[in-house]
Design a protein around this motif. Structure first.
Motif, short mmCIF file in Angstrom:
data_model
loop_
_atom_site.label_atom_id
_atom_site.label_comp_id
_atom_site.label_asym_id
_atom_site.label_seq_id
_atom_site.Cartn_x
_atom_site.Cartn_y
_atom_site.Cartn_z
N UNK A 184 29.96 7.75 -42.65
CA UNK A 184 29.69 8.09 -43.91
C UNK A 184 29.21 6.89 -44.44
N UNK A 185 28.11 6.81 -45.25
CA UNK A 185 27.40 5.72 -45.86
C UNK A 185 28.22 4.79 -46.58
N UNK A 186 29.43 5.55 -47.26
CA UNK A 186 30.26 4.76 -48.21
C UNK A 186 31.27 3.96 -47.23
N UNK A 187 31.42 4.57 -46.13
CA UNK A 187 32.33 3.81 -45.11
C UNK A 187 32.22 2.27 -44.83
N UNK A 188 30.89 1.73 -45.15
CA UNK A 188 30.72 0.64 -44.79
C UNK A 188 30.71 -0.34 -46.06
N UNK A 189 30.76 0.17 -47.01
CA UNK A 189 30.60 -0.28 -48.54
C UNK A 189 31.69 -1.60 -48.52
N UNK A 190 33.04 -1.42 -48.04
CA UNK A 190 34.03 -2.35 -48.30
C UNK A 190 33.62 -3.38 -47.30
N UNK A 191 33.34 -3.08 -46.04
CA UNK A 191 33.10 -4.08 -45.05
C UNK A 191 31.99 -5.18 -45.67
N UNK A 192 31.22 -4.98 -46.25
CA UNK A 192 30.10 -5.66 -46.56
C UNK A 192 30.07 -6.02 -48.04
N UNK A 193 31.10 -5.62 -48.94
CA UNK A 193 31.23 -6.03 -50.23
C UNK A 193 30.06 -5.30 -50.99
N UNK A 223 28.14 -3.36 -54.10
CA UNK A 223 28.49 -2.75 -55.20
C UNK A 223 28.12 -1.09 -55.11
N UNK A 224 28.22 -0.53 -56.28
CA UNK A 224 28.06 0.77 -56.28
C UNK A 224 26.63 1.16 -56.10
N UNK A 225 25.57 0.47 -56.75
CA UNK A 225 24.48 0.81 -56.70
C UNK A 225 23.39 0.60 -55.60
N UNK A 226 24.23 -0.11 -54.52
CA UNK A 226 23.62 -0.41 -53.29
C UNK A 226 24.10 0.57 -52.16
N UNK A 227 23.19 1.13 -51.51
CA UNK A 227 23.43 2.30 -50.60
C UNK A 227 22.86 1.73 -49.20
N UNK A 228 23.92 2.18 -48.16
CA UNK A 228 23.63 1.82 -46.72
C UNK A 228 22.44 3.02 -46.36
N UNK A 229 21.43 2.35 -45.67
CA UNK A 229 20.38 3.32 -45.14
C UNK A 229 20.35 3.29 -43.77
N UNK A 230 20.64 2.18 -42.87
CA UNK A 230 20.73 2.15 -41.48
C UNK A 230 21.48 0.95 -41.27
N UNK A 231 22.19 1.45 -40.03
CA UNK A 231 22.83 0.26 -39.18
C UNK A 231 22.21 -0.03 -37.82
N UNK A 232 21.64 -1.05 -37.88
CA UNK A 232 21.09 -1.39 -36.62
C UNK A 232 21.30 -2.11 -35.42
N UNK A 233 21.53 -2.11 -34.01
CA UNK A 233 21.98 -2.89 -33.18
C UNK A 233 20.67 -3.55 -32.69
N UNK A 234 20.73 -4.91 -32.62
CA UNK A 234 19.31 -5.60 -32.05
C UNK A 234 19.74 -6.54 -31.05
N UNK A 235 18.94 -6.62 -30.00
CA UNK A 235 19.01 -7.68 -28.82
C UNK A 235 17.94 -7.36 -27.74
N UNK A 236 17.98 -8.61 -26.81
CA UNK A 236 17.30 -8.23 -25.82
C UNK A 236 17.42 -7.17 -24.82
N UNK A 237 16.73 -6.65 -24.01
CA UNK A 237 16.88 -5.50 -23.15
C UNK A 237 15.91 -5.77 -22.06
N UNK A 238 16.50 -5.36 -20.60
CA UNK A 238 15.53 -5.52 -19.48
C UNK A 238 14.70 -4.23 -19.30
N UNK A 239 15.25 -3.07 -19.83
CA UNK A 239 14.48 -1.85 -19.39
C UNK A 239 14.44 -1.04 -20.51
N UNK A 240 13.60 -0.14 -20.99
CA UNK A 240 13.66 1.03 -21.71
C UNK A 240 13.30 2.34 -21.09
#
Length: 241
Positions: free
Chosen positions: A178-187, A189-206
């Motif tokens: 749920x978008x609000x799940x991450x609000x405490x983890x990242x501090x 405020x109410x008017x800021x909404x989580x839109x996406x959580x991305x994992x980023x890194x090098x990969x060998x194959x797709x």
């Protein structure tokens, strides 16, 4: 209609225009290759860190996204610490079990076989948020569709993803929370909404095809099934010629 006076903003904007012709064949092919070969990476990340030079290019591409009223509502929280990634992974694991229980029988078993360890496997996570107050109380273009600031932020995510593909960097979009799940983890405020959580890194194959298609969870619809002429359900003539 009276022409704009010399030195007006309209005149200045006109001077900044450039030719709108097509890219050459090689450049066009590169753009379409990035679009067609982009994949959602789940747990195939390598431990090697993404360099600041590459990351800066990816974030610049994201920041070039179109936004309603030029409000640029997006912000990017870079998450590198193992402790913070583990905290988010715990939140997602709880929600993932809830999600698994929403499916029945073999579908539930198939869901549980999907690997979702990218949060801790990827050396970099990015929490992409939208500041819904950015641009002020009245934003050009948002007067009648309040959620277009969220759509603008999604455009930034897509820019980041396509640029990452061009750089050989893998990206996974985590949405099982749920978008609000991450609000405490990242501090946040109410008017800021989580839109996406991305994992980023090098990969060998797709994956050649989207993983969920390769695993027969679903399949890509024919283009002709989703293009209509003039009204809903009216098959497009371009596919019948």
């Amino acid at each position: 209609m009276t022409a704009p006076a010399e030195g007006t903003p309209d005149d200045e904007a006109d001077r900044e225009r450039r030719a709108a012709g097509p890219f050459d064949a090689a450049a066009r092919a590169a753009v379409y290759r990035a679009i067609e070969s982009r994949r959602d990476v789940r747990n195939e990340f390598l431990p090697d860190p993404v360099s600041d030079e590459i990351l800066a290019r990816l974030l610049k591409a994201a920041h070039c996204a179109p936004s309603v009223g030029l409000s640029q509502p997006w912000s990017f929280i870079l998450v590198r610490s193992a402790e913070k990634r583990a905290e988010v992974a715990g939140i997602v694991a709880r929600r993932n079990e809830e999600a698994a229980n929403m499916f029945d029988g073999e579908r539930a078993a198939q869901y549980r076989r999907l690997k979702l360890e990218g949060i801790e496997a990827a050396p970099l996570n990015i929490c992409v948020v939208a500041d819904r107050s950015r641009g002020g109380p009245v934003v050009l273009g948002r007067t009648h569709q309040d959620d277009v600031d969220l759509y603008s932020t999604v455009c930034a995510v897509q820019n980041f993803w396509l640029a990452a593909r061009a750089e050989g960097i893998g990206v996974g979009w985590v949405s099982i929370f749920e978008p609000d799940d991450l609000k405490p983890a990242f501090g946040l405020p109410e008017h800021v909404c989580v839109v996406a959580y991305l994992c980023v890194g090098h990969v060998e194959r797709l994956h050649v095809r989207p993983e969920l298609e390769a695993r027969r969870w679903g399949e890509r619809l024919p283009l002709a099934d989703v293009v209509f002429d003039e009204r809903w359900g009216a098959g497009a003539e371009m596919f019948n010629r």
